[in-house]
Design an enzyme around this catalytic site. Sequence first.
Site, short mmCIF file in Angstrom:
data_model
loop_
_atom_site.label_atom_id
_atom_site.label_comp_id
_atom_site.label_asym_id
_atom_site.label_seq_id
_atom_site.Cartn_x
_atom_site.Cartn_y
_atom_site.Cartn_z
N LYS C 115 0.83 -1.21 0.00
CA LYS C 115 0.00 0.00 0.00
C LYS C 115 0.86 1.25 0.00
O LYS C 115 0.58 2.20 -0.72
CB LYS C 115 -0.90 -0.02 1.23
CG LYS C 115 -1.77 1.19 1.32
CD LYS C 115 -2.98 1.03 2.22
CE LYS C 115 -2.93 0.02 3.29
NZ LYS C 115 -4.17 -0.02 4.08
N THR C 123 5.35 -4.84 11.46
CA THR C 123 6.59 -5.56 11.79
C THR C 123 7.66 -4.60 12.25
O THR C 123 8.35 -4.83 13.24
CB THR C 123 7.08 -6.33 10.55
OG1 THR C 123 6.06 -7.20 10.09
CG2 THR C 123 8.34 -7.12 10.87
N ALA C 126 7.46 -3.65 15.83
CA ALA C 126 7.56 -4.65 16.90
C ALA C 126 8.86 -4.41 17.63
O ALA C 126 9.87 -4.14 17.03
CB ALA C 126 7.52 -6.06 16.32
N GLY C 128 9.66 -5.98 21.25
CA GLY C 128 10.12 -6.87 22.31
C GLY C 128 10.92 -8.06 21.85
O GLY C 128 11.93 -8.40 22.46
N ASP C 292 -7.67 -4.12 5.44
CA ASP C 292 -7.93 -4.33 4.01
C ASP C 292 -8.03 -5.82 3.65
O ASP C 292 -8.93 -6.24 2.93
CB ASP C 292 -6.81 -3.72 3.15
CG ASP C 292 -6.75 -2.21 3.27
OD1 ASP C 292 -7.56 -1.65 4.03
OD2 ASP C 292 -5.90 -1.61 2.59
N ARG C 354 -1.16 -10.22 28.57
CA ARG C 354 -1.45 -8.83 28.23
C ARG C 354 -2.89 -8.42 28.52
O ARG C 354 -3.15 -7.29 28.92
CB ARG C 354 -1.14 -8.60 26.74
CG ARG C 354 0.34 -8.52 26.49
CD ARG C 354 0.63 -8.38 25.01
NE ARG C 354 2.06 -8.17 24.81
CZ ARG C 354 2.65 -8.14 23.63
NH1 ARG C 354 1.93 -8.30 22.53
NH2 ARG C 354 3.93 -7.93 23.52
N GLU C 449 -0.85 -11.18 10.68
CA GLU C 449 -1.92 -10.71 11.55
C GLU C 449 -3.30 -10.84 10.93
O GLU C 449 -4.31 -10.92 11.63
CB GLU C 449 -1.65 -9.24 11.94
CG GLU C 449 -2.54 -8.75 13.08
CD GLU C 449 -2.13 -7.38 13.59
OE1 GLU C 449 -1.00 -6.93 13.28
OE2 GLU C 449 -2.95 -6.75 14.29
N SER C 464 4.09 -13.12 17.51
CA SER C 464 3.67 -12.64 16.19
C SER C 464 4.85 -12.56 15.24
O SER C 464 4.72 -12.91 14.07
CB SER C 464 2.96 -11.29 16.30
OG SER C 464 3.82 -10.33 16.83
N LEU C 465 6.01 -12.12 15.72
CA LEU C 465 7.17 -12.11 14.82
C LEU C 465 7.51 -13.54 14.39
O LEU C 465 7.92 -13.77 13.27
CB LEU C 465 8.38 -11.44 15.48
CG LEU C 465 8.33 -9.91 15.61
CD1 LEU C 465 9.67 -9.37 16.11
CD2 LEU C 465 7.97 -9.24 14.30
#
Lengths: 419, 208, 545
Positions: C115, C123, C126, C128, C292, C354, C449, C464-465
């Site tokens: 986009k 990414t 991020a 941590g 999207d 979290r 994601e 997530s990474l």
Amino acid sequence: MDEAPVLDQVLLQPSCRVGADFDAWLWDVGGSGLEAALEDPGRILDMVKAADLRGLGGSGFPTWVKWSAVAAQTGEKYLICNGNEDEPGTFKDRVLMEECPHQLIEGATIAALACGIQQIVFYINPHLTGAIDAVRRALHQWQQSEWPERIARATGFQVVYRVQPSSGHYIGGEETAAIESVEGKFPFPRVKPPYPTEHGVHGRPTLINNVETLSNLPHLLRNGVDWFRRQGLGDAAGTKVYSLSGDVLRPGVYELPMGTPLSDLLYRYGEGMLVGKKLKAVFTGGPSNTILTPKDIDVPMDFESVAARRSALGTGAMIAVSQGTGIVKKVGEYVSFFASSSCGQCPSCKTGTYYMSQLLNRIGTGQGTRSDLDSLINLCTILPGSGRCHLINGAVKVLESSLYHFMDEYEQSLRGPHT
Amino acid sequence: MTEDAKKLINLRINGKDICAPEALSVIQALWYAGYPRVKGVGCLQGVCGSCRVFVRRAESSEVSTELGCELLIEEGMDVSFLIYPIPPYQTYRLDEIPNSWEVQAKFHEIFPEAAQCRHCGGCTTTCPKDIDVEKGVELAVKGRFREAGELFVQCVMCNLCQTACPELITPNHVALFSRRVTAYFHTRPSNLINRLEKMRKGELQVVE
Amino acid sequence: MATNTPYDAAIRRYQPLAERPLPDSAELGDALLERYHPDYIPDRFVELTVGPNAGDPCHRQLADVLQSDSRIDEADLAASAEVETDVLVIGGGGAGCSAALEAARAGARVILATKLRLGDSNTVMAEGGIQASVEKDDTPQMHYDDTVKGASGQIDRKLAAQMVMDGPDVIRWLIQQGMQFDLDQYGDLLARRAGGTSAPRVLYFRDYTGLEMMRVLREAVFNSDVEVWDYCPAVELLSDQSGHCAGAVLSSLKDYRYSLIKAKSVIVATGGIGRLHLNGFPTSNHFGAVGDGLVLAYRLGAKLRDLDTFQYHPTGLAYPHHLGGTLITEGVRSAGAYLLNAACERFIDELRPRDHVAAAIIRECAEGRGVDAGHGESGVWLDTPSIELRHPGIIEQRFPKLLHLGTKSGIDPREQPMLIYPTLHYQNGGVVINRQGASTVPGLYCIGEVCGGVHGRNRLMGNSLLEIISFGRRAGTAAAKRVHGVGMRQKKVSLEHLRAFRRELMLAQMPLTQQSPLLFPEYAKFEKDSDYDGLRRNTRVDDDG
């Protein structure tokens, strides 16, 4: 019937265009200016002031101001004869150095006498190999002559001459950059003040004059102030060596009275535009090039008159473009030149010129949007004055000038609306 | 610290006169004033390098380069977004470097301009993260890639040093090369290698 | 709403202390999540009326976007260029880049459309770290168990198991791309704990893990055979006669035209929805994160899941205002930083998952024990000086981004606490996928994601990474392999599926006034930007009125 054009009347008169032939130089014009200078060195500065001699490398700055600042200092001093000529459309110094090297050497010597300077550096663009060669050979002849000895007797010191090719960077023509270069370093402009007249080469007072400025001195000294002033038209004094190029039939170097109307240069000497096209604009050359339009065709080409038309005489380079030339594209070329010439010290200049040329390219190729144009306009207000030298100002000036005269063309170049 | 904090600031962004409450970033102020802004906006946290701006502060002739998302508005500020594509000039693949003895030679093949640095300092001046960019290039040229890369921990690849370089060096890519070869050739953690070996032998499984 | 302590008064009250006990009164109670977590705010959820998930609960704001009309009609594509490729990757973050790299390595022609610019993603933000079990006291099984436990049920166990098993090899792959990690003096990977982990497992590079990963992957993509189309958001997927995914329509923000990309496989890696600012929350997400990919996949018939659960990262910056929502890594709490209310008391075990920690912060502020940050915002202290007192120098060494953020905020985090409040961070749910990242629509892969199931209803830090690279690589390889499968001759492509979706919308009497994907958050005023006049706008109805 027009009277025959008066061409090449002083600096470029045939008896001055003798190349590195010292005898030929002395046979007619040469030597007498220096004689006059030696008679009363204290008078030179007054003459330069009374004659209203200007910096002909583009600034139009009164020469005597710099001179008197240097003359007021004591100890070792430098003169840099600035022959780094490199901007688009300017090619007069090359002719003056190649064809009239003795005139330059004599002029430089007169300046040295006036200001008490011991070290003269001929600082020449390395791409002008013919000029370097001519000045070197002429200097050799000069040093074999009786003159250096005579000067030493009159002044009590020995004047040392040398030729130093510049690094070939456009920015090396800027005064403080030239000093760095003469010191053997990369030509980075310095922060001013201190000015070169106080703190120049190796920290010594340094005078920097353009080749054309110095070449005027033998004539001024030989013929006097009144004569010099009479060479110009109107209030302007002396002559100017104009570089004419672009879409004209006869491009070339023309020495004309200072204050000659632009129309004379274009039509009388340049013999008009190619293939019968109409004139669209004239880009004046030099560190701050700007635009003149057909309505300015009558402008007398001297510093004040051209400035009154929101433009600048600069080096006296006139690049004529005809109808059909894309102004945005043309301005893009100039700005790209500045972008590739920026020395890098000031990011606002290097990145600013780069960004300006990107936007111009986008608009010039029909890809630009309204916000691209707005960005260009905004850069014209944000950037000037942000650099330590004038390069960024020059780039902004040509852009601003084109926006002023040709906003319509910019707007028409934007992407059309889609339906 | 409630409504009384709403002092208004006048400034100009992209040629538009804007009046916005203090405590907004440049991008927020532009949006606050109702102007669109899509290109040149990214993470809004100072790590993507998208929102490069020129800034000229009131009463100053200096123009600095900063990131618009991190830049708090000030009275009389003049801001211009720098939105341009900056493709890298060179291509290289790490797996084409046969071994770590060849890195330096390859570096000079890939980045021939790097050794031409004229030490103008523009890259360091322009860096919005205050990295000593020029030093990094110098170290890389000497083959001290680990050290060079270390200087660029904060680099967000905003590319400002790339456009600032008159010798067409791409300092940020030089730095990234330095960082990448350091990992590629020298990161060999025994804890990871042991774990991979155990897994290869099938000694570790997951029971769902 | 209770009155919180004004910032100035609260900061005066604060004294740096190395140790602070957790009061017994900080007991949670089961009701914490239900009472304070935004996922439990009543009336925020609706049932979807159309599409493959009709009848499922979904956040109201997300439902509006999912059940909108398309931005385009076939007529818009009349003069569009058509380009063919094997694999089209949509999204230029970590997942998209790793998928593109692996697909290209497998020999496929790859176009990566993004986009904005390549690497503009969550990414890059991020901080941590990335989880992978490499420490000797840790195992993939423990990693799996923690992931499942933290997920509050509803996790896709197959996906989680595969992901944790991929972990160590993902790290090796990243090192081979040239990514650096923080190492100990012997060159071993350093690992830290995260909320909900039973062993130190989060590998990291300072608090710039994502930045380091992204700049390396971006450089790798630029130096590969992948063709990058930047400033080209996808506005619709293309379908073939069988309803399979067959490409996408891209809209160029550079030349303001549409292009049709015909692709044998499409990988959607568009990230999350933080910039929808669900429930009015600030977000730690990238500017382009407006869901999207969910919209595109849903319209083509892909099944989604868990659309009613989102992660609020406990520590988003709450002061100063202009940097509001900016993430402060959980690594700071892993290193031992406390959370303190306005009375400088701890109120929760900082390394709980979290969702619990976020809920507890919201509770403190809602009950008047928070700090008033002005501009209608509040927060609690992240007690950064405490870790500096215990480990002098740790902030400079381990958390340069925090220090930089402090500089920009006029706060030195070594001496002063930072005011934080939960920030909308992650979309837990998303497109249903299998272990290769394939969605329920043939030819359509979804990774990162945008998909759901991997983390259930709550994701652990660092997973997530891991997920984006694990599934990115797998989907890239699978998508490239599919190119050579049977029946992969070039087919006729169309927007036929749009007709079906519009029928559904009309039959359900849904208003067709809104269009999606949004592409950008509303406040960017994309729809009003005359630069983009060439592209269809999202305000079609306004033209009539």
